[in-house]
Design a protein around this motif. Structure first.
Motif, PDB file in Angstrom:
ATOM      1  N   CYS A  91      -4.657   1.551   6.692  1.00  0.00           N
ATOM      2  CA  CYS A  91      -5.027   2.955   6.445  1.00  0.00           C
ATOM      3  C   CYS A  91      -6.387   3.096   5.761  1.00  0.00           C
ATOM      4  N   CYS A 130       0.848  -1.199   0.000  1.00  0.00           N
ATOM      5  CA  CYS A 130       0.000   0.000   0.000  1.00  0.00           C
ATOM      6  C   CYS A 130       0.885   1.251   0.000  1.00  0.00           C
ATOM      7  N   CYS A 155      -6.486  -1.695   2.283  1.00  0.00           N
ATOM      8  CA  CYS A 155      -5.406  -1.813   3.270  1.00  0.00           C
ATOM      9  C   CYS A 155      -6.008  -1.719   4.672  1.00  0.00           C
ATOM     10  N   CYS A 169       0.857   3.452   2.135  1.00  0.00           N
ATOM     11  CA  CYS A 169       1.289   3.705   3.519  1.00  0.00           C
ATOM     12  C   CYS A 169       2.474   2.831   3.916  1.00  0.00           C
TER      13      CYS A 169
HETATM   14 ZN   LIG Z   1      -2.284   1.479   3.676  1.00  0.00          ZN
END
Ligand SMILES: [Zn+2]
Length: 328
Positions: A57, A29, A54, A31
Motif C-alpha cells: 500500500c 502494516c 509496505c 493494510c
Molecule cells: Zn500496507
C-alpha cells in the motif's frame, strides 16, 4: 548532542531499559500485509527506531515503536526537551504559515452562532486560540477544548480561554461531539490507528470537519526544515510517515472521506455513514513514495554540496557570528 537534549536522550534510554517506557516490533502494516522494504535503521538521534515501507500500500511505518501505554510518560517528560532542546519549549509545532487557518475557515459553516472545537495534542493552545479569535471576530460563540499529555503545556493553554483535558483522544471523548476537530502534527505520532479512528468517530458527526496536518513524505523535497534529508525527517516519535493517499487510505477504511488535501500534508476529512464505509482500498503509493524520497535525496545531496563550499561556509559562519544565532 548536549545539554537539555542529551539529558532527555539519556532519560529516554534509561526509562526504556527499566521498562517504564515499552517498545514493540511492528510486524504488520495497517493494510494487513507484512511485505516491507526497510528505509532506515535509525532515527535522527541514532535511536534504533527504523522505518519500513509496505510494498502493498505504500504506508511507511516504524520497525520498532513505543507502545500506546508509554505515550503519556513519553510526551509529558521526554518529547519536548528531546525535540526542541529546551525545558520551556513553547509546546507547539510552529506552523510555517497560516494556511492551516484558511483551510479550516473555508470549510466552516457560518450558519450557526455557536461552534465547538477540539484540538488533539493542543500543546500550549496557539492554534486553538488563533482559530477561536478568528471565529469570534466573525461574531461566533466559540467553545474550544484542547487535550495534551503535557501538564506544563496545558497550563499555558488554559490562560488562553481554552478548556483543557489531560490526555489523548481517549480522554477527550468525554467532551462530546465537536464541529471542528484538529490534529496538527499529531496523527503521525499515534501507534494504533484503529483505536485512534474509533475514538475520532466518537467526537464527530457527519457535519464535523476534521483537519489533519502531518509532514507529508512525498513533499520531503520541499521541506527545507529537514534539509530534504529522510534521516533527519525520521524521528522515534513518528510512528508513521504519511502521504496524502496513504493517510486517506487509513481514514477511508475507518469511515472518513477526504474532502480536500495536498501533499504538504494539510487535509480535511468528514465522517461518512456506516453504510458508506469502504474496505481498505487497493491504492498503492509505494512507487510514488520511493521516487519522492529519491528526489529529496538528490536535492539533499546538492544542498550538502553547496554547504561544503568554503565561501558558503565562510559566509554562513560570518552570518552566525553577526546575528549571534544558529542559522541552519
Ligand atoms: Zn500496507
Amino acid at each position: 548532542m548536549h545539554g537539555v537534549r542529551r539529558d532527555a536522550f539519556n532519560k529516554l534510554n534509561k526509562k526504556i531499559y527499566y521498562g517504564e517506557l515499552k517498545v514493540e516490533l511492528v510486524e504488520r502494516c495497517f493494510c494487513g500485509d507484512n511485505d516491507f522494504r526497510k528505509l532506515s535503521k535509525y532515527d535522527r538521534f541514532g535511536l534504533p527506531f527504523g522505518t519500513q515501507i509496505c510494498r502493498s500500500c505504500g504506508l511507511i511505518t516504524q520497525t520498532l515503536r513505543l507502545t500506546p501505554d508509554s505515550l503519556p510518560l513519553f510526551y509529558a517528560e521526554i518529547y519536548w526537551p528531546l525535540i526542541v532542546g529546551d525545558y520551556n519549549p513553547g509546546f507547539v509545532t510552529v506552523p510555517s504559515d497560516d494556511q492551516w487557518l484558511s483551510y479550516i475557515l473555508n470549510h466552516i459553516s457560518f450558519d450557526n452562532s455557536h461552534i465547538d472545537i477540539i484540538e488533539i495534542g493542543c500543546g500550549s493552545g496557539t492554534r486553538l486560540a488563533a482559530l477561536k479569535r478568528e471565529l469570534e471576530a466573525c461574531g461566533m460563540e466559540v467553545h474550544a477544548t484542547g487535550c495534551d499529555y503535557s501538564e506544563s503545556a496545558l497550563s499555558i493553554a488554559r490562560t488562553k480561554g481554552i478548556d483543557i483535558v489531560l490526555g489523548g483522544l481517549e480522554e477527550v471523548t468525554a467532551v462530546g461531539v465537536a464541529d471542528v476537530v484538529i490534529l496538527s502534527h499529531v496523527f503521525e505520532h499515534l501507534p494504533d490507528l484503529n483505536s485512534a479512528t474509533r475514538e475520532l468517530s466518537k467526537i464527530t458527526n457527519c457535519d464535523s470537519i476534521i483537519y489533519i496536518e502531518v509532514p507529508g513524505v512525498i513533499d520531503l523535497e520541499n521541506k527545507r526544515e529537514y534539509l530534504y534529508n529522510y534521516q533527519l525527517y525520521s524521528v522515534l516519535a513518528h510512528t508513521f510517515n504519511f502521504s496524502l493517499q496513504s493517510l486517506a487510505m487509513v481514514m477511508e477504511s475507518s469511515g472518513f472521506a477526504l474532502v480536500e488535501g495536498d501533499e504538504f500534508v494539510r487535509c480535511i476529512f468528514k465522517k461518512i455513514g456506516e453504510e458508506q464505509k469502504k474496505p481498505v482500498s487497493n491504492v498503492n503509493v509505494y512507487h510514488e513514495t520511493i521516487r519522492a524520497i529519491e528526489r529529496a535525496y538528490v536535492k539533499q545531496d546538492s544542498l550538502a554540496g553547496k554547504r561544503d563550499r568554503p565561501i558558503v561556509k565562510y559566509a554562513r559562519n560570518l552570518a552566525k557570528a553577526l546575528l549571534g544565532r544558529s542559522c541552519n
